[in-house]
Design a protein around this motif. Structure first.
Motif, PDB file in Angstrom:
ATOM      1  N   TRP A 198     -13.777  -6.643  -3.826  1.00 11.68           N
ATOM      2  CA  TRP A 198     -13.448  -5.562  -2.896  1.00 11.68           C
ATOM      3  C   TRP A 198     -13.294  -4.231  -3.628  1.00 11.68           C
ATOM      4  N   ILE A 199     -12.720  -4.287  -4.839  1.00 11.27           N
ATOM      5  CA  ILE A 199     -12.580  -3.044  -5.618  1.00 11.27           C
ATOM      6  C   ILE A 199     -13.957  -2.496  -5.979  1.00 11.27           C
ATOM      7  N   ARG A 200     -14.849  -3.384  -6.431  1.00 10.47           N
ATOM      8  CA  ARG A 200     -16.203  -2.937  -6.770  1.00 10.47           C
ATOM      9  C   ARG A 200     -16.904  -2.362  -5.547  1.00 10.47           C
ATOM     10  N   LEU A 201     -16.745  -3.037  -4.406  1.00  8.67           N
ATOM     11  CA  LEU A 201     -17.405  -2.565  -3.197  1.00  8.67           C
ATOM     12  C   LEU A 201     -16.848  -1.209  -2.765  1.00  8.67           C
ATOM     13  N   ALA A 202     -15.525  -1.047  -2.840  1.00  6.01           N
ATOM     14  CA  ALA A 202     -14.914   0.227  -2.449  1.00  6.01           C
ATOM     15  C   ALA A 202     -15.423   1.364  -3.316  1.00  6.01           C
ATOM     16  N   ARG A 203     -15.505   1.123  -4.617  1.00  4.32           N
ATOM     17  CA  ARG A 203     -15.976   2.177  -5.527  1.00  4.32           C
ATOM     18  C   ARG A 203     -17.455   2.468  -5.309  1.00  4.32           C
ATOM     19  N   ALA A 204     -18.222   1.431  -5.008  1.00  6.38           N
ATOM     20  CA  ALA A 204     -19.638   1.655  -4.724  1.00  6.38           C
ATOM     21  C   ALA A 204     -19.805   2.513  -3.473  1.00  6.38           C
ATOM     22  N   TYR A 205     -19.014   2.245  -2.444  1.00 11.68           N
ATOM     23  CA  TYR A 205     -19.066   3.059  -1.227  1.00 11.68           C
ATOM     24  C   TYR A 205     -18.673   4.506  -1.524  1.00 11.68           C
ATOM     25  N   GLN A 206     -17.693   4.697  -2.416  1.00 10.24           N
ATOM     26  CA  GLN A 206     -17.288   6.060  -2.759  1.00 10.24           C
ATOM     27  C   GLN A 206     -18.421   6.807  -3.452  1.00 10.24           C
ATOM     28  N   VAL A 207     -19.146   6.111  -4.342  1.00 12.37           N
ATOM     29  CA  VAL A 207     -20.281   6.737  -5.015  1.00 12.37           C
ATOM     30  C   VAL A 207     -21.352   7.127  -3.996  1.00 12.37           C
ATOM     31  N   LEU A 208     -21.528   6.278  -2.997  1.00 11.44           N
ATOM     32  CA  LEU A 208     -22.516   6.559  -1.951  1.00 11.44           C
ATOM     33  C   LEU A 208     -21.989   7.531  -0.899  1.00 11.44           C
ATOM     34  N   GLN A 209     -20.723   7.970  -1.060  1.00 13.68           N
ATOM     35  CA  GLN A 209     -20.082   8.901  -0.130  1.00 13.68           C
ATOM     36  C   GLN A 209     -19.974   8.310   1.277  1.00 13.68           C
ATOM     37  N   ARG A 210     -19.778   7.018   1.353  1.00  9.87           N
ATOM     38  CA  ARG A 210     -19.542   6.333   2.618  1.00  9.87           C
ATOM     39  C   ARG A 210     -18.027   6.154   2.749  1.00  9.87           C
ATOM     40  N   SER A 211     -17.354   7.237   3.142  1.00  7.34           N
ATOM     41  CA  SER A 211     -15.894   7.293   3.101  1.00  7.34           C
ATOM     42  C   SER A 211     -15.227   6.240   3.978  1.00  7.34           C
ATOM     43  N   ASP A 212     -15.726   6.050   5.187  1.00  7.35           N
ATOM     44  CA  ASP A 212     -15.100   5.080   6.084  1.00  7.35           C
ATOM     45  C   ASP A 212     -15.200   3.660   5.518  1.00  7.35           C
ATOM     46  N   ARG A 272     -12.827   3.314   2.619  1.00  7.28           N
ATOM     47  CA  ARG A 272     -11.443   3.178   3.081  1.00  7.28           C
ATOM     48  C   ARG A 272     -11.158   1.743   3.540  1.00  7.28           C
ATOM     49  N   ALA A 273     -12.111   1.152   4.253  1.00  4.84           N
ATOM     50  CA  ALA A 273     -11.929  -0.218   4.731  1.00  4.84           C
ATOM     51  C   ALA A 273     -11.888  -1.215   3.575  1.00  4.84           C
ATOM     52  N   ALA A 274     -12.742  -0.990   2.580  1.00  6.20           N
ATOM     53  CA  ALA A 274     -12.757  -1.891   1.425  1.00  6.20           C
ATOM     54  C   ALA A 274     -11.467  -1.767   0.622  1.00  6.20           C
ATOM     55  N   TRP A 275     -10.982  -0.532   0.467  1.00  2.74           N
ATOM     56  CA  TRP A 275      -9.712  -0.357  -0.256  1.00  2.74           C
ATOM     57  C   TRP A 275      -8.554  -0.980   0.521  1.00  2.74           C
ATOM     58  N   ALA A 276      -8.627  -0.969   1.837  1.00  5.71           N
ATOM     59  CA  ALA A 276      -7.576  -1.604   2.641  1.00  5.71           C
ATOM     60  C   ALA A 276      -7.533  -3.099   2.360  1.00  5.71           C
ATOM     61  N   LYS A 277      -8.714  -3.733   2.244  1.00  5.70           N
ATOM     62  CA  LYS A 277      -8.768  -5.157   1.908  1.00  5.70           C
ATOM     63  C   LYS A 277      -8.158  -5.400   0.533  1.00  5.70           C
ATOM     64  N   ALA A 278      -8.535  -4.558  -0.438  1.00  7.71           N
ATOM     65  CA  ALA A 278      -8.016  -4.732  -1.806  1.00  7.71           C
ATOM     66  C   ALA A 278      -6.508  -4.522  -1.841  1.00  7.71           C
ATOM     67  N   ALA A 279      -6.017  -3.504  -1.123  1.00  5.73           N
ATOM     68  CA  ALA A 279      -4.578  -3.215  -1.125  1.00  5.73           C
ATOM     69  C   ALA A 279      -3.791  -4.354  -0.486  1.00  5.73           C
ATOM     70  N   ALA A 314      -4.452   4.909  -1.090  1.00 11.62           N
ATOM     71  CA  ALA A 314      -3.843   6.118  -0.523  1.00 11.62           C
ATOM     72  C   ALA A 314      -4.807   7.300  -0.606  1.00 11.62           C
ATOM     73  N   ASP A 315      -5.486   7.420  -1.736  1.00  6.00           N
ATOM     74  CA  ASP A 315      -6.439   8.514  -1.909  1.00  6.00           C
ATOM     75  C   ASP A 315      -7.595   8.388  -0.924  1.00  6.00           C
ATOM     76  N   ALA A 316      -8.063   7.153  -0.703  1.00  9.31           N
ATOM     77  CA  ALA A 316      -9.178   6.947   0.225  1.00  9.31           C
ATOM     78  C   ALA A 316      -8.772   7.259   1.660  1.00  9.31           C
ATOM     79  N   ILE A 317      -7.516   7.005   2.013  1.00  9.12           N
ATOM     80  CA  ILE A 317      -7.067   7.244   3.390  1.00  9.12           C
ATOM     81  C   ILE A 317      -7.145   8.722   3.759  1.00  9.12           C
ATOM     82  N   ILE A 318      -6.796   9.593   2.821  1.00  8.39           N
ATOM     83  CA  ILE A 318      -6.746  11.025   3.143  1.00  8.39           C
ATOM     84  C   ILE A 318      -7.948  11.785   2.606  1.00  8.39           C
ATOM     85  N   ALA A 319      -8.922  11.071   2.047  1.00  4.59           N
ATOM     86  CA  ALA A 319     -10.098  11.741   1.483  1.00  4.59           C
ATOM     87  C   ALA A 319     -10.826  12.533   2.563  1.00  4.59           C
TER      88      ALA A 319
END
Length: 442
Positions: free
Chosen positions: A322-336, A339-346, A360-365
């Motif tokens: 989930w962490i890898r997926l969240a970071r990959a989405y951030q690189v692709l600028q797929r913010s939503d 955020r969902a992937a980071w929620a799973k990881a958290a 937290a950073d992804a929620i308010i990005a």
């Protein structure tokens, strides 16, 4: 003049005889165990000092201590007293009398007492360039003992000379004098790690975390903290962190090759081929992507991310996935999606500070209304962050955001003032934070 030489000769002879007298005394027996025990005792003391100073890992210190204790016990298996060996009196007389006389005669024949004395420095080779540079740096520190920049320069000199322990000490002085920028803290942590024979101890880890608190993108701190995870047996976590660092590393960065080597070795240890879309792209994948058009490259990367997302549907408890997926989405600028992937990881790691901060950073990005509204999940996550580490600078800042929206400007001002005190004087975040504080004024 001759009388002077005769006096010198007599003094030399008398000294040689006095030094040789104890050699004529022979014990009938001797106890070699006493000497061996003294040696082992000194080794134990030195081992304790090294372990206390962090120069040797606790596990290595324990193994060394066990080996020394085994050798001490082995001394009791043999005879404690053994016959002494009588010295050769003829040999002693030759050594004590004949050799000094022979040396004196040779000097009279070959010596040149009329030559002037030469200082020792003049007889030695010129000091190396590094030694000369270090001498200049040490002189600068002696002249300016409260100048942090002088200590940093000296630490870098020690580092270049391979004197890691001295470098760590000098960096520590600089930090104590206020040099708390991320680069200095990261260099300090690296020197501490090298002085500890490449093992990440608690002191170095704490220094690297301080560097990340100032600059979360610092590559040195991120790399070595991941290395510490690998040394502790968490190779999966280390691989995750290194791959995230790789995404943020320019292609021409001098450390990229080292980073890629560690990623490949970690993936190999885990039995993960680097082209399966879970651990990351292989060298062939990267080469193929570079030859693609922008549209083809985007489709290629999205395909890899999609395969990882499908894999996580079958294994939803894979935190690192989930962490890898969240970071990959951030690189692709797929913010939503990020955020969902980071929620799973958290949700999977409520006690991991780094995961909670990233969530937290992804929620308010991308939000521009942080002074008026904060999502409830952000407020909840900040509460966890503040519980895990009340002094974390980013947690303090987020706490100030929550307090401001809640109308508690006094609490917001208090928390942001604490952040200012933790930031180094030249930190770029200070100016923005002062604007935030000014906005709290009535």
């Amino acid at each position: 003049m001759i009388l002077v030489w005769l006096v010198f000769a007599a003094m030399t002879l008398a000294t040689a005889v006095l030094l040789a007298l104890p050699l004529f005394y022979t014990r009938k027996v001797k106890n070699e165990a006493v000497f061996a025990l003294a040696v082992y005792r000194d080794q134990m003391l030195e081992l304790g000092r090294d372990a206390e100073a962090g120069l040797i890992a606790p596990e290595q210190a324990k193994l060394a201590q066990t080996e020394i204790e085994r050798r001490v016990l082995a001394l009791t298996n043999g005879p404690q007293w053994q016959p002494g060996r009588a010295p050769s009196h003829g040999l002693l007389i030759t050594a004590a009398v004949a050799l000094p006389l022979l040396g004196f005669g040779l000097y009279l024949l070959l010596g040149a007492p009329e030559l002037p004395a030469q200082p020792f420095v003049a007889q030695t080779a010129e000091p190396s360039a590094v030694s000369a540079e270090l001498a200049a740096l040490e002189a600068d520190v002696a002249a300016r003992p409260t100048a942090a920049k002088a200590w940093i320069a000296l630490a870098a000199g020690y580092d270049a000379a391979g004197r890691a322990q001295d470098a760590a000490t000098a960096y520590g002085k600089a930090v104590a004098l206020g040099a708390e920028d991320a680069a200095t803290l990261a260099a300090f942590g690296q020197a501490q790690l090298i002085a500890n024979r490449g093992e990440l101890n608690d002191a170095a880890a704490a220094t690297f975390r301080r560097a990340l608190a100032v600059d979360p993108s610092n590559p040195t701190a991120r790399f070595f903290l991941a290395l510490g995870r690998a040394q502790a047996g968490d190779v999966e976590g280390a691989l995750t962190d290194w791959m995230a660092l790789e995404k943020d590393t320019p292609l021409d960065a001098p450390w990229r090759t080292t980073l890629e080597t560690h990623i490949a070795k970690a993936a190999e240890r885990l039995g993960k081929p680097m082209s399966d879309g879970a651990a990351g792209p292989s060298a062939a994948d990267i080469a193929a992507a570079e030859a693609m058009t922008p549209e083809q490259r985007e489709a290629f990367v999205n395909g890899m991310v999609g395969r990882l997302a499908e894999k996580l549907k079958a294994d939803p408890d894979d935190l690192d996935g989930w962490i890898r997926l969240a970071r990959a989405y951030q690189v692709l600028q797929r913010s939503d999606d990020a955020r969902a992937a980071w929620a799973k990881a958290a949700a999977l790691a409520p006690a991991r500070l780094d995961v909670q901060l990233d969530y937290a950073d992804a929620i308010i990005a991308g939000r521009s209304d942080l002074d008026r509204y904060l999502p409830p999940e952000f407020v909840e996550t900040v509460g966890r962050v503040r519980t895990l580490d009340p002094k974390n600078p980013l947690g303090l800042y987020y706490g100030g955001l929550v307090a401001r929206v809640a109308g508690d400007t006094a609490e917001a001002r208090k928390l942001w003032t604490e952040v200012l005190e933790l930031l180094p004087p030249d930190a770029p975040q200070r100016a923005e934070l002062r604007k935030e504080l000014d906005s709290l004024l009535p």
